[in-house]
Design an enzyme around this catalytic site. Structure first.
Site, PDB file in Angstrom:
ATOM      1  N   LYS A  19      42.864  47.681  51.172  1.00 18.15           N
ATOM      2  CA  LYS A  19      43.863  48.541  50.850  1.00 18.15           C
ATOM      3  C   LYS A  19      45.215  47.432  50.445  1.00 18.15           C
ATOM      4  CE  LYS A  19      44.925  50.748  53.896  1.00 18.15           C
ATOM      5  NZ  LYS A  19      45.466  51.576  55.222  1.00 18.15           N
ATOM      6  N   ARG A  94      50.073  58.154  58.047  1.00 15.16           N
ATOM      7  CA  ARG A  94      48.556  57.827  58.941  1.00 15.16           C
ATOM      8  C   ARG A  94      48.140  59.457  59.613  1.00 15.16           C
ATOM      9  NH1 ARG A  94      50.362  54.868  62.913  1.00 15.16           N
ATOM     10  NH2 ARG A  94      49.698  56.608  64.172  1.00 15.16           N
ATOM     11  N   ARG A 133      38.902  38.677  62.052  1.00 20.74           N
ATOM     12  CA  ARG A 133      40.153  39.245  61.877  1.00 20.74           C
ATOM     13  C   ARG A 133      41.122  38.411  63.263  1.00 20.74           C
ATOM     14  NH1 ARG A 133      41.827  44.285  59.453  1.00 20.74           N
ATOM     15  NH2 ARG A 133      42.843  45.111  61.298  1.00 20.74           N
ATOM     16  N   ARG A 166      40.801  39.673  69.886  1.00 19.88           N
ATOM     17  CA  ARG A 166      40.856  40.296  71.227  1.00 19.88           C
ATOM     18  C   ARG A 166      39.400  39.768  71.969  1.00 19.88           C
ATOM     19  NH1 ARG A 166      42.932  46.326  70.067  1.00 19.88           N
ATOM     20  NH2 ARG A 166      40.902  46.659  71.136  1.00 19.88           N
ATOM     21  N   ARG A 177      37.057  51.676  66.928  1.00 15.95           N
ATOM     22  CA  ARG A 177      38.436  51.762  66.344  1.00 15.95           C
ATOM     23  C   ARG A 177      38.124  52.049  64.784  1.00 15.95           C
ATOM     24  NH1 ARG A 177      39.602  46.535  67.945  1.00 15.95           N
ATOM     25  NH2 ARG A 177      39.817  45.415  66.069  1.00 15.95           N
TER      26      ARG A 177
END
Ligand SMILES: [Zn+2]
Length: 226
Positions: A19, A94, A133, A166, A177
């Site tokens: 996006k 959202r 990421r 993480r 997620r």
């Protein structure tokens, strides 16, 4: 030929759908500002505005920033002159509540959402893109080793915070997620479909292919006199 675009574009797509990249290209081709909620939060934190401090108090506690704070930040951003003719919204709304708030905000300006393009990508593709990421511990800024590396390894470009992956960031938690995102966004997609504003774009293509399709849909919608 130079034509100017008018309209408020709501870009929808899961994390990893690309996006942000697409929004930046639309911004430069259409001359409409790219308004990303992540950037608004980071700017407000940096400038220590009242809303920034409020948002930070939630982030420090590790809880989601509530809708009304996010909405207030977007509202404030809309008062800047560059957003008078339209904007490309990325990360907002959202939820259906936020979408309803956006409609009200735009109505006050005699406008409305022009188009909601949805960059549709399969879960398998999202998973492979999500590996790599890195996230800022302080401001939540997101980086990617390949697509969007920070200037200095392990350090956030925006706030100097420490970047981390993480430890529980396994394919299973990433899958979770994505599923959470899809279940949160599904009602939003229906919200815009019901209003005839949804435009699905095949996000499995390469970046240029996605952009070509996206631009065509957006151009048609934004250059219609309204
Ligand atoms: Zn940061």
């Amino acid at each position: 030929m130079s034509t100017s675009a008018f309209g408020y574009i709501v870009l929808l797509g899961a994390p990893g759908a690309g996006k942000g990249t697409q929004a930046e290209r639309l911004e430069s081709d259409l001359g409409l500002p790219h308004i990303a909620t992540g950037d608004l939060f980071r700017a407000a934190l940096k400038q220590q505005t009242e809303l920034g401090k409020l948002a930070q108090s939630y982030m420090d506690r590790g809880v989601l920033v509530p809708d009304d704070v996010t909405i207030a930040m977007v509202r404030e951003r809309f008062t800047q002159p560059d957003a008078a003719k339209g904007a490309i919204l990325d990360g907002f709304p959202r939820t259906v509540d936020q979408a309803t708030a956006l409609d009200a905000m735009l109505q006050e300006r005699g406008a409305g959402v022009t188009l909601a393009p949805y960059i549709k990508v399969t879960t398998e593709t999202l998973l492979s893109r999500l590996a790599g990421r890195w996230v800022c511990r302080r401001c939540g800024g997101v980086y990617h080793m390949l697509y969007n590396p920070p200037a200095r390894e392990g350090v956030c470009d925006s706030c100097g915070g420490e970047l981390y992956q993480r430890s529980d960031d396994t394919p299973a938690t990433q899958l979770h997620r994505i599923e959470v995102y899809l279940s949160e966004t599904a009602p939003l997609i229906e919200f815009y479909r019901d209003r005839g504003l949804l435009a699905e774009v095949d996000g499995e293509q390469n970046i240029d292919g996605v952009y070509r399709d996206l631009l065509e849909r957006v151009r048609r919608a934004t250059q219609r006199p309204s």
